[in-house]
Design a protein around this motif. Structure first.
Motif, PDB file in Angstrom:
ATOM      1  N   MET A 187       7.717  78.037  25.390  1.00 17.94           N
ATOM      2  CA  MET A 187       8.013  76.571  25.982  1.00 17.94           C
ATOM      3  C   MET A 187       7.172  75.833  24.520  1.00 17.94           C
ATOM      4  SD  MET A 187      11.175  76.616  27.179  1.00 17.94           S
ATOM      5  CE  MET A 187      10.729  74.927  27.905  1.00 17.94           C
ATOM      6  N   VAL A 188       5.656  75.703  24.245  1.00 16.62           N
ATOM      7  CA  VAL A 188       5.336  75.368  23.594  1.00 16.62           C
ATOM      8  C   VAL A 188       4.802  76.094  22.320  1.00 16.62           C
ATOM      9  CG1 VAL A 188       2.726  74.138  23.778  1.00 16.62           C
ATOM     10  CG2 VAL A 188       4.001  75.067  26.569  1.00 16.62           C
ATOM     11  N   TRP A 189       4.755  74.599  21.522  1.00 21.88           N
ATOM     12  CA  TRP A 189       4.738  74.615  20.154  1.00 21.88           C
ATOM     13  C   TRP A 189       2.990  74.318  19.553  1.00 21.88           C
ATOM     14  CZ3 TRP A 189       9.365  75.259  22.129  1.00 21.88           C
ATOM     15  CH2 TRP A 189      10.133  75.632  21.854  1.00 21.88           C
ATOM     16  N   CYS A 190       2.181  74.628  18.754  1.00 24.55           N
ATOM     17  CA  CYS A 190       1.546  73.479  18.267  1.00 24.55           C
ATOM     18  C   CYS A 190       1.652  73.491  16.168  1.00 24.55           C
ATOM     19  CB  CYS A 190       0.100  74.595  18.416  1.00 24.55           C
ATOM     20  SG  CYS A 190      -1.676  73.664  17.951  1.00 24.55           S
ATOM     21  N   SER A 222       4.463  83.308  14.835  1.00 23.17           N
ATOM     22  CA  SER A 222       5.075  82.154  13.921  1.00 23.17           C
ATOM     23  C   SER A 222       5.903  80.961  14.488  1.00 23.17           C
ATOM     24  CB  SER A 222       4.912  83.021  12.729  1.00 23.17           C
ATOM     25  OG  SER A 222       6.104  83.945  12.937  1.00 23.17           O
ATOM     26  N   HIS A 223       6.811  81.787  14.926  1.00 24.88           N
ATOM     27  CA  HIS A 223       8.007  80.667  15.355  1.00 24.88           C
ATOM     28  C   HIS A 223       7.636  79.578  16.247  1.00 24.88           C
ATOM     29  CE1 HIS A 223       7.007  84.417  18.436  1.00 24.88           C
ATOM     30  NE2 HIS A 223       7.849  83.620  19.642  1.00 24.88           N
ATOM     31  N   ARG A 224       6.235  79.919  17.249  1.00 21.72           N
ATOM     32  CA  ARG A 224       6.048  78.203  17.459  1.00 21.72           C
ATOM     33  C   ARG A 224       4.396  77.731  16.886  1.00 21.72           C
ATOM     34  NH1 ARG A 224      10.189  79.327  20.655  1.00 21.72           N
ATOM     35  NH2 ARG A 224      10.091  80.783  22.245  1.00 21.72           N
ATOM     36  N   LEU A 225       4.346  78.051  15.791  1.00 25.02           N
ATOM     37  CA  LEU A 225       3.309  77.298  14.871  1.00 25.02           C
ATOM     38  C   LEU A 225       3.928  76.310  13.736  1.00 25.02           C
ATOM     39  CD1 LEU A 225       0.765  80.252  14.815  1.00 25.02           C
ATOM     40  CD2 LEU A 225       1.111  78.005  16.408  1.00 25.02           C
ATOM     41  N   ALA A 259       4.387  82.215   5.282  1.00 26.91           N
ATOM     42  CA  ALA A 259       4.321  80.162   5.261  1.00 26.91           C
ATOM     43  C   ALA A 259       5.963  80.699   5.510  1.00 26.91           C
ATOM     44  CB  ALA A 259       4.631  80.330   3.439  1.00 26.91           C
ATOM     45  N   PRO A 260       7.121  80.797   4.951  1.00 23.80           N
ATOM     46  CA  PRO A 260       8.401  80.802   4.922  1.00 23.80           C
ATOM     47  C   PRO A 260       9.077  80.642   6.813  1.00 23.80           C
ATOM     48  CG  PRO A 260       8.554  82.087   3.604  1.00 23.80           C
ATOM     49  CD  PRO A 260       6.599  83.083   4.467  1.00 23.80           C
ATOM     50  N   ALA A 261       7.727  80.910   7.762  1.00 21.00           N
ATOM     51  CA  ALA A 261       8.070  80.953   9.690  1.00 21.00           C
ATOM     52  C   ALA A 261       7.253  79.675   9.704  1.00 21.00           C
ATOM     53  CB  ALA A 261       7.831  81.377  10.069  1.00 21.00           C
ATOM     54  N   LEU A 262       6.102  79.424   8.948  1.00 21.75           N
ATOM     55  CA  LEU A 262       5.727  78.036   9.455  1.00 21.75           C
ATOM     56  C   LEU A 262       5.809  76.337   8.712  1.00 21.75           C
ATOM     57  CD1 LEU A 262       1.885  79.373   9.910  1.00 21.75           C
ATOM     58  CD2 LEU A 262       3.687  79.578  10.996  1.00 21.75           C
ATOM     59  N   LEU A 263       6.469  77.618   7.325  1.00 30.65           N
ATOM     60  CA  LEU A 263       7.286  75.979   6.711  1.00 30.65           C
ATOM     61  C   LEU A 263       8.077  75.406   6.510  1.00 30.65           C
ATOM     62  CD1 LEU A 263       4.339  76.653   3.757  1.00 30.65           C
ATOM     63  CD2 LEU A 263       3.705  74.996   5.740  1.00 30.65           C
ATOM     64  N   TRP A 264       8.859  76.415   7.939  1.00 28.73           N
ATOM     65  CA  TRP A 264      10.273  76.625   7.158  1.00 28.73           C
ATOM     66  C   TRP A 264      10.889  76.445   8.827  1.00 28.73           C
ATOM     67  CZ3 TRP A 264      14.130  73.056   5.711  1.00 28.73           C
ATOM     68  CH2 TRP A 264      14.965  73.326   5.922  1.00 28.73           C
ATOM     69  N   THR A 266      10.334  77.715  11.917  1.00 25.49           N
ATOM     70  CA  THR A 266      10.168  77.228  12.510  1.00 25.49           C
ATOM     71  C   THR A 266      10.042  75.238  13.276  1.00 25.49           C
ATOM     72  OG1 THR A 266       8.046  78.958  13.249  1.00 25.49           O
ATOM     73  CG2 THR A 266       8.040  76.779  14.613  1.00 25.49           C
ATOM     74  N   PRO A 267       9.865  74.825  11.794  1.00 27.25           N
ATOM     75  CA  PRO A 267      10.290  72.700  12.460  1.00 27.25           C
ATOM     76  C   PRO A 267      11.624  72.548  11.556  1.00 27.25           C
ATOM     77  CG  PRO A 267       8.693  73.562  10.164  1.00 27.25           C
ATOM     78  CD  PRO A 267       8.489  74.862  11.116  1.00 27.25           C
ATOM     79  N   ALA A 268      12.266  73.822  10.907  1.00 24.72           N
ATOM     80  CA  ALA A 268      13.457  73.799  11.121  1.00 24.72           C
ATOM     81  C   ALA A 268      14.518  73.664  11.669  1.00 24.72           C
ATOM     82  CB  ALA A 268      13.683  73.624   9.275  1.00 24.72           C
ATOM     83  N   LYS A 269      14.155  74.689  13.191  1.00 25.80           N
ATOM     84  CA  LYS A 269      15.094  74.264  14.320  1.00 25.80           C
ATOM     85  C   LYS A 269      14.502  74.029  14.995  1.00 25.80           C
ATOM     86  CE  LYS A 269      15.418  79.738  12.911  1.00 25.80           C
ATOM     87  NZ  LYS A 269      15.256  81.036  13.958  1.00 25.80           N
ATOM     88  N   LEU A 270      13.176  73.554  15.260  1.00 22.50           N
ATOM     89  CA  LEU A 270      12.810  72.682  16.033  1.00 22.50           C
ATOM     90  C   LEU A 270      13.296  71.245  16.374  1.00 22.50           C
ATOM     91  CD1 LEU A 270      11.252  72.123  19.196  1.00 22.50           C
ATOM     92  CD2 LEU A 270       9.120  71.525  17.748  1.00 22.50           C
ATOM     93  N   PHE A 271      13.011  70.482  14.905  1.00 19.45           N
ATOM     94  CA  PHE A 271      13.294  69.264  14.275  1.00 19.45           C
ATOM     95  C   PHE A 271      14.619  69.004  14.118  1.00 19.45           C
ATOM     96  CE2 PHE A 271       8.576  69.601  14.029  1.00 19.45           C
ATOM     97  CZ  PHE A 271       8.398  69.348  14.547  1.00 19.45           C
TER      98      PHE A 271
END
Length: 278
Positions: A187-190, A222-225, A259-264, A266-271
């Motif tokens: 439940m925590v992202w960084c 990578s799915h929380r960073l 790179a695709p996980a951290l730069l797209w 993960t943030p694409a889903k969260l935001f």
């Protein structure tokens, strides 16, 4: 056939104008304006397609300038607001429609909000109903209490800037070590951002960046960073340049799977740049 849109997201930046009214008792006054057009140019220079705007502390709870920027840029931007705990659900719902996806608690040098109070618990109920997250900007030794309260409310938590450890060596900072444990909560992202706020010396910042990321990956996955530029680097405007950011961004880009996980992804889903995240 459904087409999957991908890109590169800067998950942490600010826009503002020095002419805007600023709150009394603010920690600092920025040195220069940070208009939307400059930020979009910054995104282009880094090869980023999308960005997440964070309400700066010195503007308090008046999110109007950020909301204006999001409206102008359309689907390229999302926002994280600062709000008064008395805000109403209809006001929050209007912000949700305007591209806001969470609230930020910026208590880096201030008093922590009384999250256990009825007023804040009521706000957290509203945040949960909107499926927003709460972003924390505080020293690493203050994270534990706030995260505990938020997770009891089943609210997703985003931690700014590596958790702002006081020690430039990750293994020596107790707050950072505790943050690693929270990574297993799911439940925590960084945010991998603003490492210069931990160590202003460029070489030390790059060293911390390289040392912290394997630890975070091991505990968060990578799915929380996600990576953020922290543009326009308030209080560090003269020290941080595009080359500094590119050096750290290239550390991530070297790993073609990471790179695709951290730069797209993960943030694409969260935001909510993509809409299939619950």
């Amino acid at each position: 056939m459904h087409q999957v849109v991908t890109g590169r997201i800067d998950s942490h930046a600010h826009v503002f104008n020095l002419a805007l009214p600023m709150v009394a008792g603010r920690r600092y006054t920025p040195a220069q304006s940070a208009p939307l057009e400059n930020y979009l140019a910054h995104l282009h220079g880094l090869g980023c397609t999308h960005g997440v705007l964070i309400q700066p502390s010195f503007l308090g709870c008046d999110n109007s300038f950020m909301l204006q920027a999001i409206a102008q840029a359309g689907p390229r931007l999302r926002g994280v607001a600062c709000v008064d705990p008395t805000i109403t659900l209809p006001e929050l719902q209007a912000m949700d429609r305007a591209g806001i996806v969470g609230i930020r608690l910026n208590v880096i040098d201030g008093t922590q909000p009384q999250l256990q109070s009825a007023l804040w618990q009521n706000l957290l109920d509203k945040i949960k109903s909107l499926n927003w997250h709460v972003e924390l900007h505080c020293r690493s030794n203050k994270l534990d209490t706030m995260i505990t309260t938020l997770l009891k409310h089943q609210i997703r938590v985003v931690v700014d800037h590596f958790g702002r450890p006081a020690d430039g060596v990750p293994a020596r900072d107790n707050g950072f070590q505790r943050l690693l444990q929270w990574g297993h909560s799911g439940m925590v992202w960084c945010k991998l951002s603003a490492v210069y706020r931990i160590s202003a010396a460029a070489a030390d910042g790059h060293k911390f960046f390289a040392a912290a990321i394997p630890l975070l990956l091991e505990n968060f996955g990578s799915h929380r960073l996600m990576w953020g530029s922290d543009w326009p680097h308030t209080q560090y405007e003269q020290q941080i340049n595009p080359e500094y950011l590119a050096t750290q961004l290239n550390m991530l880009l070297q790993d073609k799977q990471l790179a695709p996980a951290l730069l797209w992804d993960t943030p694409a889903k969260l935001f909510r740049f993509i809409q299939n995240f619950v």
